[in-house]
Design a protein around this motif. Sequence first.
Motif, PDB file in Angstrom:
ATOM      1  N   ALA A  93       0.828  -1.213   0.000  1.00  0.00           N
ATOM      2  CA  ALA A  93       0.000   0.000   0.000  1.00  0.00           C
ATOM      3  C   ALA A  93       0.857   1.255   0.000  1.00  0.00           C
ATOM      4  O   ALA A  93       0.481   2.280  -0.601  1.00  0.00           O
ATOM      5  CB  ALA A  93      -0.924  -0.011   1.209  1.00  0.00           C
ATOM      6  N   ILE A 143      -5.078   0.253  -3.659  1.00  0.00           N
ATOM      7  CA  ILE A 143      -5.680  -0.957  -3.097  1.00  0.00           C
ATOM      8  C   ILE A 143      -7.087  -0.605  -2.613  1.00  0.00           C
ATOM      9  O   ILE A 143      -7.274   0.309  -1.814  1.00  0.00           O
ATOM     10  CB  ILE A 143      -4.844  -1.524  -1.939  1.00  0.00           C
ATOM     11  N   THR A 144      -8.067  -1.335  -3.097  1.00  0.00           N
ATOM     12  CA  THR A 144      -9.463  -1.036  -2.779  1.00  0.00           C
ATOM     13  C   THR A 144      -9.958  -1.898  -1.628  1.00  0.00           C
ATOM     14  O   THR A 144      -9.536  -3.041  -1.460  1.00  0.00           O
ATOM     15  CB  THR A 144     -10.369  -1.282  -3.996  1.00  0.00           C
ATOM     16  N   TYR A 145     -10.860  -1.344  -0.846  1.00  0.00           N
ATOM     17  CA  TYR A 145     -11.517  -2.128   0.191  1.00  0.00           C
ATOM     18  C   TYR A 145     -13.000  -1.784   0.224  1.00  0.00           C
ATOM     19  O   TYR A 145     -13.411  -0.668  -0.062  1.00  0.00           O
ATOM     20  CB  TYR A 145     -10.872  -1.907   1.559  1.00  0.00           C
ATOM     21  N   ALA A 169      -5.563   2.217   8.477  1.00  0.00           N
ATOM     22  CA  ALA A 169      -4.797   2.964   7.476  1.00  0.00           C
ATOM     23  C   ALA A 169      -4.100   4.171   8.097  1.00  0.00           C
ATOM     24  O   ALA A 169      -2.927   4.449   7.797  1.00  0.00           O
ATOM     25  CB  ALA A 169      -5.709   3.401   6.333  1.00  0.00           C
ATOM     26  N   LYS A 198      -2.634   4.910   2.416  1.00  0.00           N
ATOM     27  CA  LYS A 198      -3.876   5.434   1.840  1.00  0.00           C
ATOM     28  C   LYS A 198      -4.488   4.346   0.975  1.00  0.00           C
ATOM     29  O   LYS A 198      -3.844   3.810   0.068  1.00  0.00           O
ATOM     30  CB  LYS A 198      -3.611   6.684   0.998  1.00  0.00           C
ATOM     31  N   LEU A 199      -5.751   4.012   1.260  1.00  0.00           N
ATOM     32  CA  LEU A 199      -6.490   2.994   0.529  1.00  0.00           C
ATOM     33  C   LEU A 199      -7.676   3.631  -0.180  1.00  0.00           C
ATOM     34  O   LEU A 199      -8.057   4.761   0.138  1.00  0.00           O
ATOM     35  CB  LEU A 199      -6.984   1.907   1.487  1.00  0.00           C
ATOM     36  N   HIS A 233     -11.592   3.589  -0.716  1.00  0.00           N
ATOM     37  CA  HIS A 233     -12.816   3.108  -0.094  1.00  0.00           C
ATOM     38  C   HIS A 233     -13.915   2.925  -1.135  1.00  0.00           C
ATOM     39  O   HIS A 233     -14.212   3.829  -1.913  1.00  0.00           O
ATOM     40  CB  HIS A 233     -13.269   4.124   0.967  1.00  0.00           C
TER      41      HIS A 233
END
Length: 328
Positions: free
Chosen positions: A152, A159-161, A178, A184-185, A187
Motif C-alpha cells: 500500500a 488498493i481497494t476495500y 490505514a 492510503k487505501l 474506499h
Amino acid sequence: MDRRDLLRAAAALPLLRAAWPDPAFAQAYPARNITMIVPFPAGGQADLAARPVAMALERILGKPVIVDNRAGGGGGSVGNAAAARAEPDGYTLLMTLSSLAVLPEADRLFDRAVAYEVSQFMPIARVLADPTLLAVPASAPWKTAQDFVEDAKKRPGQITYGSSGPYGTLHVAMEMFANSAGIKLMHVPFRGAGPALTALLSGTVQAIAAAPGTLKPQVDDGKLRVLGNCGAQRIASFPDVPTFQELGYKDVEMYIWAGLFAQSSLPAPIASRLREAMAQVMTSPDVLKAFETSGSLVAYQDAPAFSQFVAADSARLIAAVKKIGKVE
C-alpha cells in the motif's frame, strides 16, 4: 457534540421508563407479531445476530418475530431511523451495530439533517461483540499484514476495500488501521457487509474489515485469508491471526458489536419483559450453537451494562470519525 456531551447523552439512555397506562395491555404483551429491523442486507454481522435471536424470542414470547432487512443509507442509517420513529409499543425492535452512534455525528460533519439521535433508543441487550478482522482473497499476494502495508505504501490509493457504507463499522475500522499504518487505501462503499463480502469474493475489491462470523465460512472454504485482528486480544476462531497492536499499530482497536434496542419511551413493563426474554435467549443452546458455528461467541450484556458499554464505545468511535474527517 464533544466527548463529554456524548457520554452524558449515552449514559442517559433510558433503561426503564414510566409504566404503561393500561397494565392489562402490558401484561398481554405480545399480542401480535413483532418486527425486528436489521438495517443491513442479509449476510452481515447484524443479520447473523438477528436470526438466531428472533427464532429463540418466538419460542419464549409465543408470537412470530419477523426479521426485516431494511438496508439503505450509509452504514444502516435508514433502518436505524425507521426504528427510532416506530411506535414505542414493543412491536418494532432494532438489531443494529456499533455504527449506531457514529452515523448521527457523520451527518453533523457534513451539515446534513440528522436521521435520528442515539437518545431515541433504549438498549435491551448486547448479543455479540467481536473484533473486526482484515481479510483479503486467498489468491492475494499478501501473506501478512506487513506485506499489505508495504504494498500500500508503494501504491497509495490503489488498493481497494469494501465497507457497509460511509462511517459504518467496517469503514471506520479500515480507516483506523490505514491512519495508524500511514497508508492510503481506496474506499468502495456498499449497502452492507454482505454485499461488500460478495464484492471481495468476486474480485471487485481487494480487502475488507469484517466480523469473524462473517468471514469464517469463507476462510474455512479456502476463499479468504485473514491478516490482522483489530481487537486487543487474539480470538479462539482465528488463534493464529495477530492483533494489530501486537504488530505495532497501537491505535488500532475496533469491535463490531450487535445489540437489541427499542424506543427510549418504551413502557417499563414491556422493557422488563424483553429483558427477561433476552436473558433466556442468550442461554439457549440453539443460539449458543449458531453463534459458535459462525465463529462469533455470545457476548451478552443486560440493559444497564450494555448502556454503559454503548457510551464508552461510542465516544471512542466518534473520536475516530472526527479524525477521519469528511469522506464521500
